[in-house]
Design an enzyme around this catalytic site. Structure first.
Site, PDB file in Angstrom:
ATOM      1  N   ILE A  91      10.657  -6.090  13.527  1.00 29.49           N
ATOM      2  CA  ILE A  91      11.156  -5.252  12.442  1.00 29.49           C
ATOM      3  C   ILE A  91      10.048  -4.975  11.432  1.00 29.49           C
ATOM      4  CG2 ILE A  91      12.792  -5.125  10.515  1.00 29.49           C
ATOM      5  CD1 ILE A  91      14.787  -6.629  12.249  1.00 29.49           C
ATOM      6  N   ILE A  92       9.312  -6.005  11.031  1.00 30.65           N
ATOM      7  CA  ILE A  92       8.210  -5.848  10.087  1.00 30.65           C
ATOM      8  C   ILE A  92       6.916  -6.327  10.741  1.00 30.65           C
ATOM      9  CG2 ILE A  92       9.722  -6.132   8.078  1.00 30.65           C
ATOM     10  CD1 ILE A  92       8.645  -8.991   7.811  1.00 30.65           C
TER      11      ILE A  92
ATOM     12  N   GLU B 115       4.832 -12.344  14.054  1.00 25.26           N
ATOM     13  CA  GLU B 115       5.094 -11.956  15.434  1.00 25.26           C
ATOM     14  C   GLU B 115       4.280 -10.719  15.832  1.00 25.26           C
ATOM     15  OE1 GLU B 115       7.035 -12.763  18.312  1.00 25.26           O
ATOM     16  OE2 GLU B 115       6.743 -14.715  17.386  1.00 25.26           O
TER      17      GLU B 115
ATOM     18  N   HIS C 162      15.166 -12.325   8.334  1.00 25.09           N
ATOM     19  CA  HIS C 162      14.554 -13.590   8.755  1.00 25.09           C
ATOM     20  C   HIS C 162      13.674 -14.180   7.672  1.00 25.09           C
ATOM     21  CE1 HIS C 162      12.166 -16.519  10.981  1.00 25.09           C
ATOM     22  NE2 HIS C 162      13.125 -16.502  11.887  1.00 25.09           N
TER      23      HIS C 162
ATOM     24  N   GLU D  92      14.129 -17.592   5.787  1.00 15.72           N
ATOM     25  CA  GLU D  92      12.879 -18.354   5.681  1.00 15.72           C
ATOM     26  C   GLU D  92      11.839 -17.674   4.785  1.00 15.72           C
ATOM     27  OE1 GLU D  92      11.444 -19.255   9.585  1.00 15.72           O
ATOM     28  OE2 GLU D  92      13.373 -20.036  10.277  1.00 15.72           O
TER      29      GLU D  92
ATOM     30  N   LEU E 220      17.267  -7.897  14.760  1.00 17.23           N
ATOM     31  CA  LEU E 220      17.514  -7.162  15.990  1.00 17.23           C
ATOM     32  C   LEU E 220      18.745  -7.691  16.709  1.00 17.23           C
ATOM     33  CD1 LEU E 220      16.571  -5.066  18.109  1.00 17.23           C
ATOM     34  CD2 LEU E 220      15.217  -6.889  19.143  1.00 17.23           C
ATOM     35  N   VAL E 221      18.854  -9.021  16.803  1.00 16.71           N
ATOM     36  CA  VAL E 221      19.973  -9.639  17.515  1.00 16.71           C
ATOM     37  C   VAL E 221      20.786 -10.506  16.571  1.00 16.71           C
ATOM     38  CG1 VAL E 221      18.635  -9.677  19.648  1.00 16.71           C
ATOM     39  CG2 VAL E 221      18.688 -11.707  18.213  1.00 16.71           C
TER      40      VAL E 221
END
Length: 311
Positions: A123-124, A128, A190, A221, A248-249
């Site tokens: 997403i950002i 990751e 997240h 977090e 996403l999920v």
């Protein structure tokens, strides 16, 4: 494709490698001239953190991959997971073996693919996505050409670039419930120790610009915490809250941290604070408009793969 890649000022005539790497923003393109020649074989490798929740995986990650296939129907499309823990648990519980990005790229090379477009389901551009950039740099020499697309959110409308944040927030807001004067929606993201955590502030601002003044983003977090939002809700006289994941999920964080029945879940905390709470257990990958944006990002990476250095 100037709206998706940054280019140095035309006055910079002798940029060294360090400057070129520092200025490599947006969609990335790499070529290995020594591997030119012969028939080209193209593939798109979709990169996701993954999830152990089978049903939400089908509705989100798998659905995005299918959207990518519809967008690029004549190209081989494959999927890799970046989480080794997820890979191990899915194999143990479901008997399905997902490769890591490096394993997937090695297999594509062995099968004779020469041009690879990497598509990110982040997403950002946080930790990751930084990992995917490292994979890009580590494996780019394996292929004649490789590209790496941007995550869902990257550009913010600066320097004539598009505003990814406004586009995505509009898609997300369109599927949120309407709020009465004593209601609010809390979107759980997240969060990350990466400086990209600042994207959440921009996302909040774009929601306000869309008129979604009773929708608040908090993180598991990162910042803002749920505790940062509570005083705002009370000051507005909110009595009822809808919780939904901005992920996403709808996986472990959504099912347990957000909507679980344990005393430290976000639902339980809000209930103890006197709020009525309902939950929406749908990842944004279930949003058709969001899936199309992810597929568009993959399409950009594939288009740049075909155009090469001219992209």
């Amino acid at each position: 494709m100037a709206h998706i890649r940054y280019t140095l000022h035309e006055g910079v005539r002798a940029a060294g490698e360090a400057l070129r790497r520092a200025a490599s923003l947006g969609l990335l393109v790499a070529e290995e001239p020594s591997l030119a020649g012969g028939e080209e074989r193209d593939a798109i490798l979709v990169l996701s953190f993954g999830t152990t929740f089978r049903q939400t995986r089908k509705k989100t990650i798998d659905a995005v991959v299918e959207e990518v296939r519809r967008t690029c129907p004549h190209v081989e499309v494959r999927l890799a997971f970046t989480s080794h823990i997820v890979i191990e648990r899915v194999k143990e519980n479901e008997g399905i073996s997902y490769p890591t990005p490096e394993e997937a790229l090695r297999k594509l090379k062995e099968e004779g693919y020469t041009r690879i477009a990497l598509a990110s389901l982040d997403i950002i551009p946080g930790i990751e996505y930084s990992y995917k950039r490292e994979v890009f740099d580590a494996c780019r020499s394996w292929f004649h050409r490789m590209t790496l697309g941007t995550p869902l959110l990257y550009w913010q409308g600066q320097e004539e670039k598009r505003d990814d944040v406004a586009e995505v927030m509009a898609a997300v807001a369109a599927e949120l419930p309407a709020c009465a004067l004593d209601e609010a929606v809390l979107l759980m993201a997240h969060g990350t120790p990466h400086p990209a955590n600042a994207y959440y502030a921009v996302m909040q601002e774009r929601l306000e610009e869309l008129g979604a003044s009773r929708v608040f983003i908090y993180t598991v977090e990162g910042r803002p915490f749920l505790a940062d939002i509570l005083p705002k809700l009370k000051a507005m006289g909110v009595k009822k809250v809808t919780l939904a994941p901005l992920m996403l999920v709808a996986g472990d964080h959504a099912m347990n941290d957000m909507a679980g029945d344990e005393p430290d879940s976000h639902k339980s905390i809000l209930q103890r604070e006197g709020f009525m709470v309902q939950t929406m257990l749908r990842g944004i990958g279930e949003n058709a408009a969001v899936r199309k944006i992810f597929a568009a990002r993959a399409g950009e990476a594939y288009e740049a793969l075909c155009r090469g250095a001219d992209a």
